[in-house]
Design a protein around this motif. Structure first.
Motif, PDB file in Angstrom:
ATOM      1  N   TRP A  37      -6.307  -3.000 -15.629  1.00 47.95           N
ATOM      2  CA  TRP A  37      -6.364  -4.081 -14.606  1.00 47.95           C
ATOM      3  C   TRP A  37      -4.995  -4.536 -14.557  1.00 47.95           C
ATOM      4  O   TRP A  37      -4.368  -5.210 -15.644  1.00 47.95           O
ATOM      5  N   THR A  39      -3.166  -7.734 -13.881  1.00 48.59           N
ATOM      6  CA  THR A  39      -3.382  -9.305 -13.496  1.00 48.59           C
ATOM      7  C   THR A  39      -2.459  -9.915 -12.230  1.00 48.59           C
ATOM      8  O   THR A  39      -3.010 -10.885 -11.819  1.00 48.59           O
ATOM      9  N   GLN A  42      -4.193  -7.657  -8.806  1.00 49.86           N
ATOM     10  CA  GLN A  42      -5.490  -7.808  -9.004  1.00 49.86           C
ATOM     11  C   GLN A  42      -6.143  -6.273  -8.303  1.00 49.86           C
ATOM     12  O   GLN A  42      -6.885  -6.495  -7.680  1.00 49.86           O
TER      13      GLN A  42
END
Length: 75
Positions: A37, A39, A42
């Motif tokens: 993922w 950050t 997104q």
């Protein structure tokens, strides 16, 4: 993962296991691929790097035009 909507700062349940759909970029993702993922942007990414944390494995193969990928958390 917050599975239900809630107001910022309010108490609520979090999911730490299970399968969830996540947004992805234009990458082709093979089923079973370990995903990360990002950050900052997104979305799911294929490689580890700055601002990326281990998410889990893809539960389905996805082509470049797909916008989401199912992921089993922590697997």
């Amino acid at each position: 993962i917050v599975s239900r909507g809630r107001k910022a700062g309010a108490l609520g349940a979090l999911e730490v296991r299970g399968a969830f759909d996540f947004p992805k970029g234009a990458d082709v993702i093979p089923m079973g691929k370990l995903l990360y993922w990002d950050t900052v942007v997104q979305r799911v990414e294929l490689t580890f790097g700055a601002n990326r944390v281990k998410l889990g494995h893809a539960l389905a193969a996805k082509v470049a035009l797909d916008t989401r990928v199912p992921v089993r958390l922590g697997s």
